[in-house]
Design an enzyme around this catalytic site. Structure first.
Site, PDB file in Angstrom:
ATOM      1  N   ASN A 396       0.809  -1.096  -0.099  1.00  0.00           N
ATOM      2  CA  ASN A 396       0.024  -0.009   0.057  1.00  0.00           C
ATOM      3  C   ASN A 396       0.860   1.296  -0.002  1.00  0.00           C
ATOM      4  O   ASN A 396       1.037   1.945  -1.079  1.00  0.00           O
ATOM      5  CB  ASN A 396      -0.881  -0.039   1.074  1.00  0.00           C
ATOM      6  N   ASP A 397       1.573   1.449   1.078  1.00  0.00           N
ATOM      7  CA  ASP A 397       2.301   2.866   1.364  1.00  0.00           C
ATOM      8  C   ASP A 397       3.316   2.991   0.290  1.00  0.00           C
ATOM      9  O   ASP A 397       3.708   3.936  -0.144  1.00  0.00           O
ATOM     10  CB  ASP A 397       2.498   3.025   2.574  1.00  0.00           C
ATOM     11  N   VAL A 398       4.061   1.706   0.035  1.00  0.00           N
ATOM     12  CA  VAL A 398       5.109   1.889  -1.014  1.00  0.00           C
ATOM     13  C   VAL A 398       4.848   2.025  -2.166  1.00  0.00           C
ATOM     14  O   VAL A 398       6.059   2.286  -3.155  1.00  0.00           O
ATOM     15  CB  VAL A 398       6.172   0.482  -0.679  1.00  0.00           C
ATOM     16  N   ALA A 437       0.329   3.822   7.098  1.00  0.00           N
ATOM     17  CA  ALA A 437       0.597   5.224   7.387  1.00  0.00           C
ATOM     18  C   ALA A 437      -0.920   5.913   7.471  1.00  0.00           C
ATOM     19  O   ALA A 437      -0.835   7.173   7.672  1.00  0.00           O
ATOM     20  CB  ALA A 437       1.166   6.010   6.167  1.00  0.00           C
TER      21      ALA A 437
END
Lengths: 470, 104
Positions: A396-398, A437
């Site tokens: 997700n965040d990456v 995050a």
């Protein structure tokens, strides 16, 4: 013993430490290249066994007494039990439980250092009080911190975030420092501080717990690597007490290596170490109002299979979701199937994907994915616009483009894998939950993005079946 | 201040080793591919089990004729140290085994 007699035992012991130290350095060096890594591990292990044996039979205390036979027998017994236990657990455990196991062994190393320092504190021959206290504090933190990390990776401890945590941690750190300073100046450490040393031990253990408790998600690899370097430093401190060069060198080597790895991880997230330790991601910004977010578009299994089957270049971007769903084998199956159909399949690995450094690499290696197929972030990003389909599995965040273009967002500046530049993006996700995050991921709303909801393993299995039918 | 100077001169060999080891550690580790982050960390973790030497020295010279705290904690230290060493090296080996088998 007069000055001109040569103590052969002592010389052999010192020489064996030198050989061990050399084996540690060469071992670590070989460990950093794929071709020689296995040999490196063996070298380091040989160095360790050598140092253990020579110490057992040749070590003399300050009065020149060798280790008595009864003690030798007890030690051999304990070491045998520990070796069998350690090796059996390490052999039997499931590959997917590897991160927590590494954490657990790190904890045992920290505990051993703390105990040695605790005992040596009351040894009148020990002149290095500061070093002893540091060994105790760092070893204890490494122990309790790693145990918490172990629990988190194993899933029975949840992240525990509270705004007050920051102050509690700061307070504990001040307290630890105060006790260390007090013990340093206390005139007679033997009398006045035997209770205090145990108090210091307990505070340090608590600090380790509080320190790791709020950290989670993508910060996990950083903290694990940091705790690893703590254990090394604690061992080196104990080596300082005994003036033992092999211990000092081995410990510091690990401490420095762990620190470098920690810094690499932090850089991969564009955050400072301090930021990781005290300020977990804020989340605050929810959905940034200054931006159109568009609508979520789902894709059917048959459409997805056709898209993949007729693609030329496919990149798989794995994240923690792949590990959580234990989907690595199916993922490798999909890869093999597509490769057989003439599709070029690669994996894009973000440095902090997963829960420990290199987590995805180990996971995919277990599923027989050749490591040549795993491409690092910096190498894959320039190729991204030429990729037909990027499959995001449980990451997700990456892959959140907000890191590039939303200066107000909490992950702004973090290097990401540019999945959004691919011609088509398929995102496999269980639901619309947010990443660690806790911010919206604009990638999911993009024009080229299609969502495939469901457990990654189920979705992949169905996808493989679907492609086989084409 | 004087104490610090005395401390330094008494322990200068150890301090030299520490400082040089830091540089060595940094030098040996930089440029490691991310493929190897986990095995490297795990292997380094096993090396930090070198504390076992301290455990052996501690328990080796402990008085074992009666049951004491030193005895008990010494045994724990050796046991924990061994777990770290044995478990660490075996886990690393197992991980690397996986990297190797598909390079046929």
């Amino acid at each position: 013993m007069t000055d001109n007699t040569i103590d052969v035992g002592q010389i052999v012991l010192d020489f064996s430490y030198l050989v061990s130290a050399i084996l540690f350095v060469i071992g670590l060096k070989l460990l950093s290249k794929p071709e020689s890594a296995k040999r490196g591990n063996l070298y380091a292990a040989t160095g360790m066994v050598l140092a253990m044996i020579t110490t057992l039979f040749l070590h003399k205390d300050i009065q020149g007494n060798s280790i008595p036979l009864t003690n030798v027998l007890v030690i051999v017994l304990v070491i045998s039990i520990g070796t069998v236990l350690g090796a059996v657990i390490a052999r039997k455990i499931k590959m997917t439980a590897m991160p927590q196991l590494v954490s657990f062994y790190n904890a045992t190393g920290g505990a051993a250092s703390a105990l040695v320092a605790l005992m040596e504190f009351s040894n009148p021959d020990n002149s290095s009080i500061l070093v002893t206290l540091l060994g105790l504090v760092i070893g204890s933190i490494a122990f309790s911190g790693s145990m918490i990390a172990y629990g988190k990776l194993d899933g029975w401890i949840k992240d525990w975030l509270s705004p007050a945590m920051k102050y509690v941690n700061l307070f504990m750190l001040v307290l630890v420092t105060a006790v260390v300073v007090y013990l340093m100046i206390a005139a007679d450490p033997l009398i006045s501080s035997s209770v205090l040393i145990y108090i210091l031990f307990i505070i340090s253990l608590l600090y380790g717990i509080f320190f790791v408790m709020p950290i989670g998600g993508a910060d996990m690899p950083v903290v694990i690597s940091l705790l690893n370097s703590f254990t090394g430093i604690a061992a080196a401190m104990a080596g300082f007490i005994y003036k033992n060069q092999a211990m000092i060198l081995g410990g510091i080597l690990v401490g420095a290596a762990g620190t470098i790895l920690t810094i690499l991880m932090c850089r991969a997230m564009n955050r400072s170490l301090l930021n990781v330790i005290i300020g977990a991601f804020g989340g605050g910004g929810a959905v940034a109002g200054n931006r159109e977010i568009g609508i979520i578009k789902e894709i059917s299994l048959s459409d997805a299979s056709i898209l993949l089957n007729y693609a030329q270049k496919v990149v798989i971007i794995p994240g923690y979701g792949l590990a959580a769903a234990q989907a690595q084998h199916v993922c490798s199956e999909l890869d093999a199937l597509l490769t057989e159909r003439g599709v070029e399949v690669k994996y894009a690995i973000h440095p902090v994907a997963g829960r420990m450094p290199g987590h995805m690499n180990v996971l995919l290696a277990e599923a027989d994915v050749p490591y040549e197929k795993l491409v690092e972030m910096d190498d894959i990003n320039p190729q991204m616009p030429g990729i037909d389909v990027a499959i995001v599995i449980g990451a997700n965040d990456v892959v959140n483009p907000a890191a590039i273009d939303d200066p107000s967002g909490p992950i702004y500046g973090m290097p990401i894998i540019n999945a959004h530049e691919a011609k088509n993006i398929i995102v496999m996700k269980r639901g619309m939950g947010k990443g660690y995050a806790a911010i919206e991921n604009y990638l999911f709303y993009g024009d080229k993005t299609r969502m495939l909801f469901g457990n990654a393993k189920d979705s992949l299995q169905k996808l493989v079946a679907e492609i086989k039918n084409l | 201040m004087e104490q610090i100077l005395i401390y330094f001169s008494e322990n200068k060999e150890a301090i030299f080793i520490i400082v040089l080891s830091i540089f060595l550690g940094i030098e040996v580790i930089s440029h490691v591919p991310s493929v190897l982050h986990t095995p490297l960390m795990s292997g380094a973790n096993a090396i930090s089990g070198v504390i076992i030497i301290g455990g052996i020295i501690l328990l080796g010279h402990a008085d074992l004729t009666e049951w004491s705290l030193e005895f008990f904690l010494g045994i724990l230290a050796v046991l924990f140290g061994t777990l770290n060493v044995a478990g660490g090296f075996v886990v690393t080996d197992r991980m690397l085994e996986m990297f190797r088998k598909k390079r046929k």
